[in-house]
Structures are given as structure tokens and as C-alpha cells.
Scaffold this motif. Structure first.
Motif, PDB file in Angstrom:
ATOM      1  N   GLU A 202     -65.731 -64.873  36.779  1.00 11.37           N
ATOM      2  CA  GLU A 202     -65.538 -63.658  37.575  1.00 11.37           C
ATOM      3  C   GLU A 202     -65.495 -62.402  36.708  1.00 11.37           C
ATOM      4  O   GLU A 202     -65.854 -61.319  37.156  1.00 11.37           O
ATOM      5  CB  GLU A 202     -64.239 -63.743  38.385  1.00 11.37           C
ATOM      6  CG  GLU A 202     -64.248 -64.811  39.465  1.00 11.37           C
ATOM      7  CD  GLU A 202     -63.651 -66.117  38.984  1.00 11.37           C
ATOM      8  OE1 GLU A 202     -63.850 -66.464  37.781  1.00 11.37           O
ATOM      9  OE2 GLU A 202     -63.000 -66.803  39.791  1.00 11.37           O
ATOM     10  N   PHE A 203     -65.069 -62.542  35.463  1.00 19.51           N
ATOM     11  CA  PHE A 203     -65.016 -61.394  34.562  1.00 19.51           C
ATOM     12  C   PHE A 203     -66.414 -60.873  34.213  1.00 19.51           C
ATOM     13  O   PHE A 203     -66.567 -59.745  33.749  1.00 19.51           O
ATOM     14  CB  PHE A 203     -64.269 -61.752  33.277  1.00 19.51           C
ATOM     15  CG  PHE A 203     -62.766 -61.675  33.414  1.00 19.51           C
ATOM     16  CD1 PHE A 203     -62.129 -60.464  33.629  1.00 19.51           C
ATOM     17  CD2 PHE A 203     -62.001 -62.822  33.340  1.00 19.51           C
ATOM     18  CE1 PHE A 203     -60.754 -60.389  33.756  1.00 19.51           C
ATOM     19  CE2 PHE A 203     -60.618 -62.757  33.464  1.00 19.51           C
ATOM     20  CZ  PHE A 203     -59.991 -61.546  33.676  1.00 19.51           C
ATOM     21  N   LYS A 204     -67.429 -61.672  34.477  1.00 17.49           N
ATOM     22  CA  LYS A 204     -68.806 -61.235  34.244  1.00 17.49           C
ATOM     23  C   LYS A 204     -69.528 -60.915  35.550  1.00 17.49           C
ATOM     24  O   LYS A 204     -70.422 -60.075  35.580  1.00 17.49           O
ATOM     25  CB  LYS A 204     -69.580 -62.319  33.491  1.00 17.49           C
ATOM     26  CG  LYS A 204     -69.070 -62.600  32.086  1.00 17.49           C
ATOM     27  CD  LYS A 204     -69.895 -63.684  31.408  1.00 17.49           C
ATOM     28  CE  LYS A 204     -69.388 -63.958  29.989  1.00 17.49           C
ATOM     29  NZ  LYS A 204     -70.149 -65.051  29.331  1.00 17.49           N
ATOM     30  N   GLU A 205     -69.115 -61.573  36.617  1.00 17.50           N
ATOM     31  CA  GLU A 205     -69.875 -61.510  37.862  1.00 17.50           C
ATOM     32  C   GLU A 205     -69.436 -60.390  38.816  1.00 17.50           C
ATOM     33  O   GLU A 205     -70.222 -59.977  39.666  1.00 17.50           O
ATOM     34  CB  GLU A 205     -69.752 -62.859  38.593  1.00 17.50           C
ATOM     35  CG  GLU A 205     -70.351 -64.016  37.807  1.00 17.50           C
ATOM     36  CD  GLU A 205     -69.982 -65.369  38.377  1.00 17.50           C
ATOM     37  OE1 GLU A 205     -70.512 -66.384  37.879  1.00 17.50           O
ATOM     38  OE2 GLU A 205     -69.164 -65.417  39.325  1.00 17.50           O
ATOM     39  N   ILE A 206     -68.187 -59.924  38.691  1.00 18.40           N
ATOM     40  CA  ILE A 206     -67.655 -58.916  39.628  1.00 18.40           C
ATOM     41  C   ILE A 206     -67.385 -57.627  38.862  1.00 18.40           C
ATOM     42  O   ILE A 206     -66.603 -57.612  37.907  1.00 18.40           O
ATOM     43  CB  ILE A 206     -66.377 -59.424  40.315  1.00 18.40           C
ATOM     44  CG1 ILE A 206     -66.665 -60.740  41.048  1.00 18.40           C
ATOM     45  CG2 ILE A 206     -65.829 -58.379  41.282  1.00 18.40           C
ATOM     46  CD1 ILE A 206     -65.429 -61.411  41.625  1.00 18.40           C
ATOM     47  N   LYS A 212     -62.063 -54.543  33.748  1.00 25.23           N
ATOM     48  CA  LYS A 212     -60.667 -54.722  33.345  1.00 25.23           C
ATOM     49  C   LYS A 212     -60.478 -55.904  32.398  1.00 25.23           C
ATOM     50  O   LYS A 212     -59.337 -56.271  32.085  1.00 25.23           O
ATOM     51  CB  LYS A 212     -59.789 -54.929  34.585  1.00 25.23           C
ATOM     52  CG  LYS A 212     -59.808 -53.794  35.584  1.00 25.23           C
ATOM     53  CD  LYS A 212     -59.376 -52.476  34.958  1.00 25.23           C
ATOM     54  CE  LYS A 212     -57.924 -52.447  34.572  1.00 25.23           C
ATOM     55  NZ  LYS A 212     -57.517 -51.117  34.064  1.00 25.23           N
ATOM     56  N   HIS A 213     -61.582 -56.476  31.913  1.00 29.68           N
ATOM     57  CA  HIS A 213     -61.467 -57.666  31.061  1.00 29.68           C
ATOM     58  C   HIS A 213     -60.717 -57.368  29.768  1.00 29.68           C
ATOM     59  O   HIS A 213     -59.789 -58.097  29.372  1.00 29.68           O
ATOM     60  CB  HIS A 213     -62.860 -58.223  30.742  1.00 29.68           C
ATOM     61  CG  HIS A 213     -62.818 -59.580  30.110  1.00 29.68           C
ATOM     62  ND1 HIS A 213     -63.848 -60.087  29.356  1.00 29.68           N
ATOM     63  CD2 HIS A 213     -61.863 -60.549  30.110  1.00 29.68           C
ATOM     64  CE1 HIS A 213     -63.535 -61.298  28.931  1.00 29.68           C
ATOM     65  NE2 HIS A 213     -62.333 -61.602  29.383  1.00 29.68           N
ATOM     66  N   GLU A 214     -61.074 -56.292  29.116  1.00 29.30           N
ATOM     67  CA  GLU A 214     -60.424 -55.949  27.851  1.00 29.30           C
ATOM     68  C   GLU A 214     -58.932 -55.680  28.056  1.00 29.30           C
ATOM     69  O   GLU A 214     -58.090 -56.130  27.265  1.00 29.30           O
ATOM     70  CB  GLU A 214     -61.093 -54.720  27.235  1.00 29.30           C
ATOM     71  CG  GLU A 214     -60.562 -54.367  25.852  1.00 29.30           C
ATOM     72  CD  GLU A 214     -61.301 -53.201  25.219  1.00 29.30           C
ATOM     73  OE1 GLU A 214     -60.765 -52.625  24.258  1.00 29.30           O
ATOM     74  OE2 GLU A 214     -62.416 -52.875  25.684  1.00 29.30           O
ATOM     75  N   ALA A 215     -58.601 -54.963  29.132  1.00 29.03           N
ATOM     76  CA  ALA A 215     -57.192 -54.688  29.413  1.00 29.03           C
ATOM     77  C   ALA A 215     -56.441 -55.976  29.722  1.00 29.03           C
ATOM     78  O   ALA A 215     -55.275 -56.145  29.323  1.00 29.03           O
ATOM     79  CB  ALA A 215     -57.071 -53.716  30.583  1.00 29.03           C
ATOM     80  N   LEU A 263     -55.200 -55.443  36.110  1.00 29.02           N
ATOM     81  CA  LEU A 263     -56.304 -56.158  36.756  1.00 29.02           C
ATOM     82  C   LEU A 263     -56.125 -56.174  38.267  1.00 29.02           C
ATOM     83  O   LEU A 263     -57.025 -55.798  39.026  1.00 29.02           O
ATOM     84  CB  LEU A 263     -56.369 -57.591  36.215  1.00 29.02           C
ATOM     85  CG  LEU A 263     -57.360 -58.537  36.905  1.00 29.02           C
ATOM     86  CD1 LEU A 263     -58.788 -58.064  36.701  1.00 29.02           C
ATOM     87  CD2 LEU A 263     -57.170 -59.965  36.403  1.00 29.02           C
ATOM     88  N   GLY A 264     -54.952 -56.593  38.732  1.00 33.24           N
ATOM     89  CA  GLY A 264     -54.709 -56.669  40.167  1.00 33.24           C
ATOM     90  C   GLY A 264     -54.751 -55.313  40.840  1.00 33.24           C
ATOM     91  O   GLY A 264     -55.278 -55.175  41.951  1.00 33.24           O
ATOM     92  N   ALA A 265     -54.191 -54.295  40.178  1.00 35.71           N
ATOM     93  CA  ALA A 265     -54.180 -52.954  40.759  1.00 35.71           C
ATOM     94  C   ALA A 265     -55.597 -52.424  40.941  1.00 35.71           C
ATOM     95  O   ALA A 265     -55.920 -51.815  41.974  1.00 35.71           O
ATOM     96  CB  ALA A 265     -53.369 -52.013  39.872  1.00 35.71           C
ATOM     97  N   ALA A 266     -56.453 -52.646  39.950  1.00 37.15           N
ATOM     98  CA  ALA A 266     -57.841 -52.168  40.036  1.00 37.15           C
ATOM     99  C   ALA A 266     -58.586 -52.864  41.175  1.00 37.15           C
ATOM    100  O   ALA A 266     -59.352 -52.226  41.912  1.00 37.15           O
ATOM    101  CB  ALA A 266     -58.551 -52.404  38.710  1.00 37.15           C
TER     102      ALA A 266
END
Length: 480
Positions: A202-206, A212-215, A263-266
Motif C-alpha cells: 500500500e505504501f507504493k500503490e496508494i 507518508k512512508h518516510e514519516a 499516516l492515519g491523519a493524512a
């Protein structure tokens, strides 16, 4: 020297920031001239007004700026009508649930997709669905029915260590919290732990998740601000349970409360905007906009929500791993549950539904959970009874009695300090907005849900760490 007052701020200053609506400008100036903000300097006022103008969604949950943020949120043409009748739903502890929460739940029960609902005894007003609201809908998901902090949860580790250890090794345990927890937006571990959740596709697909992956990597194992905490305390097991497999007695416990961080907030902000644009609703219901699960957006949100929930769990796993290792003990038992999420479930009448629990604990038959009180009140280890009227749910805590702004105005530092001292609680970080006085009586809340859960034991906090609001982990109220 006195701080310059923002009463010298004029409408032309706001228009230069891009404010066009006379109503929005009037609301902004009224807020700035309130007792709480009238001494704010002009530069700070302009900075926050620009932030609200650029992204009002960031402030729709803010007690002070909410009226302005709500005015600035885009208003598409409304083409979805609410049902004229409010579907019946069960309210637990109704006598001390505020009108705002009840009215929000009434609105949710008028949505065309709504099947069933319930309001928990800790309920209070939120955004979209009230905190403490449980809503079952047909083949759809409501981002603000899940909430901003997706997958927020409780996690409890119980150790074979006698409670007297808390008194004998108080300073050592405080130091462990300092060294092995991080809070808020500024604190992260220099070498955050790796976890398989960070390699999820999901970190690549969405798109919003990819951003937000780095964070997410940096924030692994950290806790949020507000009411999030990590604390040592006394676990008192009063009823044996086959899953816990613990004899009746007292133990050392470690309890954490946090969610999916940035991540969740974004994810919540992005898909709430998408839902509001695709499903415009009347003003009182606009934050209850939903995404059909048969659509691409609905499937994307569902996948992102589940990722955020798993990420939140991974953060708790890391918190407990670090502190267990530092303590030199392996837990005898663990209990974990989340309360800002949506589940695919079969209702009592056999219908399939998406059940949103925003600030509500899953309480299916035999399901274990933790319902916390406050930093000076016990929480409870519970086993769900599978009550159909509550849609197999219970409260997620005591629930707020005072808003954050009200707590800061009504509770003094001396009052909080005295209460902590009288209760023998050490607080690291924290603030007046999280003072115990801001919360309902947890014993009253539990009394109103005897039909929903069985109590197996309690957790009494003794050393509490929360976000220090930039105070470097120190507290004015006690502790380091």
C-alpha cells in the motif's frame, strides 16, 4: 512589556491572506478578540489564519478555530437528502451524554446508508460521528465515522513483578519511560525499529500513503500528543479468564494509548475531502460523507485504513518491546484493542454491515479489551458480552466532561499538582487539558455498561508519561 493585541487586525489583513467571504472574516476576527486569544501577537495570528485558509480540514477538530474551519471547508452543491425520520438507537448512560453528541448521532441515524447505531456512555461531541458513536451502514465507509486517528488503540502488558516494585524502583521506572518512549510531532527515535508493516505494498500503490512512508518510518514506536500516554501501574486481576491465564492477584502493568500518527491523519483528511466532494450532504451531516465500497476510492480508503490500523499496532508492539527489554521481564499476558476503525461484521439479524466504532471498544462475546479512566482513575480489563443492542460495543474510556479549552480555563496548575500528589501519581509531560477533572467519572461510565462487558480486573496508573508540548519531557506538575 505587554504583548500587542490582535484587535488591531482588520479585514484587509485577512483579505491579503486570501480570505474572500465576509462571514469567514467576521468569524475570524470574533475568535481573535475572544478572551483566550485577544493578546496573541499579530504575526502569530496571521500565521495561524493562513494555515486555516490553506487547509481548513486540519482545524475542524480544534475547539477554538472550529467555527472558522467549518466555514472554510468547501461546500459543494448538495444532492443527497437525509431520511426525514431518525432511526431508533440505544443510548447508554443517556443522562450524562451531552446534547451535541446526541444530536450528531441523531443525524448519523438519518443517513440513507444507515442500518443501526448505538451511543456509548462516554460519548461526547466530535466531528462527523460523535466520539462514543457506533454506526452500522450498508456497503459504505465513512472516513469521519472512523476518525482522524485511525486504529487508535490500547495495549496492556502484565508482568510477573509485584506492585511494590513501583515504590521501590520509582526513579528507575521513570527513567525507562524517558529513554524508551517518544511523544508528539518532534520526538522520534534516532534509530527507529524496522517492522514488516513498513514494507506493505500500500505504501507504493496508494498516493496519500506513499507520501507518508518516510514519516511512518521515522515515527515508528512513537506516541501522539493530546490524550496519548504510556504508563506504569498496578494490575489487579479479580476474575480468572482462560485467555489471560492469570491467577487472581496484583501485578506490574504497562499500558499505552496511541494511534497511527501522521499516516492515519493524512489518510483521514484526504479521503474525507474525496467523500465530501463525491457525496455532498446537508450542512449538519457534511462530515458524514461516505464512500461506497464498490468504488475505487472506497477500496483505496479501506486498504489505507487497514494499513494505518496495522501500523498503529506495530508502534505499540515496539513500545512494549523496548520497555519489556529494558525492564528485563517478559509479559505474562497482553491485551490489545482498537477503537477508531470500521469492521465488516454480520449483525444480529443476519445482515452484513460496515460497523464504525469511533471511540468505542469492540465487545463481542469473549473479546478482551482495556477501558482506561484518567491519569488518577483506574482503567478496566474487560471481556465483551456480545450485546446486540450496543452492536457488540462498549465505551473506549471515561470520555471528556470538559473540552481542552475549558479544562485550561477551569483547572489550575496547583489543583492538578495537589490531585497528583494525593493520588500518588508521577506525571511526566502532560498539561491542564488532560487533567483528570476534564473527564467523566469512569465508575459511572462502567455502571452504565454492565450489560456490555464483564470486568476481569483493573489497571491503576502510577507513573504517567504524555507529550510535554515541547517541554522536553519535563512537567510542572510533578515527575521529571
Amino acid at each position: 512589556m505587554a504583548t500587542k493585541s490582535t484587535t488591531k487586525l482588520h479585514s484587509k489583513d485577512l483579505r491579503q491572506l486570501g480570505y474572500e467571504s465576509d462571514k469567514a472574516i467576521s468569524i475570524a476576527l470574533d475568535i481573535l478578540n475572544s478572551r483566550e486569544l485577544r493578546r496573541l501577537d499579530k504575526g502569530s495570528a496571521l500565521a495561524v489564519l493562513k494555515q486555516i485558509k490553506d487547509d481548513p480540514f486540519q482545524y475542524v477538530r480544534d475547539q477554538t478555530w472550529r467555527p472558522l474551519a467549518q466555514e472554510l471547508v468547501p461546500q459543494p452543491n448538495r444532492d443527497v437528502a437525509l431520511n426525514p425520520n431518525i432511526k431508533d438507537y440505544r443510548r447508554y448512560g443517556e443522562a450524562f451524554i451531552e446534547d451535541g453528541a446526541r444530536k450528531q448521532m441523531d443525524t448519523a441515524m438519518q443517513l440513507p446508508v444507515t442500518i443501526d447505531g448505538a451511543l456509548m456512555p462516554d460519548a461526547h461531541q466530535g466531528y462527523g460521528l460523535p466520539i462514543g458513536g457506533v454506526l452500522a451502514v450498508d456497503n459504505a465507509v465513512i472516513p469521519y465515522g472512523v476518525g482522524m486517528d485511525i486504529g487508535c488503540r490500547m495495549a496492556l502488558s502484565i508482568f510477573d513483578v509485584p506492585p511494590r516494585y513501583l515504590e521501590q524502583r520509582m526513579q528507575e521506572l521513570k527513567k525507562l519511560l524517558h529513554n524508551h518512549t517518544r511523544f508528539g510531532n518532534k520526538e522520534v527515535f534516532k534509530s527507529p525499529a524496522d517492522d514488516p508493516v513498513l514494507e506493505r505494498p500500500e505504501f507504493k500503490e496508494i498516493g496519500v500513503v506513499r507520501g507518508k512512508h518516510e514519516a511512518a518510518i521515522k515515527q515508528m514506536g512513537s506516541s501522539g500528543s493530546g490524550n496519548h500516554f504510556v504508563e506504569w501501574g498496578v494490575v489487579d486481576i479479580t476474575e480468572e479468564d482462560s485467555e489471560l491465564n492469570l491467577p487472581v492477584g496484583q501485578y506490574l502493568g504497562l499500558l499505552s494509548h496511541s494511534g497511527s500518527r501522521g499516516l492515519g491523519a493524512a489518510i483521514a483528511q484526504h479521503y474525507t475531502k474525496v467523500a465530501m466532494n463525491k457525496r455532498p450532504l446537508p450542512p449538519e451531516a457534511r462530515y458524514l460523507a461516505w464512500l461506497d465500497l464498490d468504488t475505487q476510492e472506497g477500496q483505496e480508503y479501506w486498504a489505507a485504513m487497514n494499513l494505518a490500523g496495522d501500523y498503529a499496532s506495530a508502534c505499540h508492539r515496539d513500545i512494549h518491546r523496548r520497555l519489556s527489554h529494558a525492564l528485563g521481564e517478559k509479559p505474562l499476558a497482553k491485551v490489545e484493542n482498537h477503537h477508531n476503525f470500521a469492521w465488516k461484521e454480520t449483525l444480529a439479524d443476519g445482515r452484513e454491515a460496515i460497523v464504525h466504532r469511533k471511540g468505542a471498544t469492540p465487545a463481542g462475546q469473549g473479546v478482551l479489551g482495556v477501558i482506561p479512566g484518567s491519569m488518577t482513575a483506574p482503567g478496566f480489563i474487560v471481556r465483551g458480552r456480545g450485546e446486540r443492542d450496543s452492536i457488540q460495543s462498549a465505551s473506549h474510556g471515561a470520555g471528556r466532561r470538559l473540552s481542552r479549552t475549558q479544562a485550561k480555563l477551569q483547572v489550575s496548575e496547583g489543583e492538578l499538582r495537589r490531585l497528583l500528589r494525593d493520588q500518588g501519581v508521577e506525571l511526566i509531560g502532560g498539561g491542564l487539558d488532560e487533567a483528570p477533572m476534564a473527564y467523566k467519572d469512569i465508575h459511572q461510565v462502567m455502571a452504565h455498561q454492565r450489560d456490555l462487558v464483564d470486568v476481569l480486573g483493573s489497571f491503576t496508573p502510577k507513573i504517567v508519561r504524555m507529550d510535554a508540548g515541547g517541554g522536553g519531557g519535563k512537567s510542572k506538575y510533578g515527575g521529571e
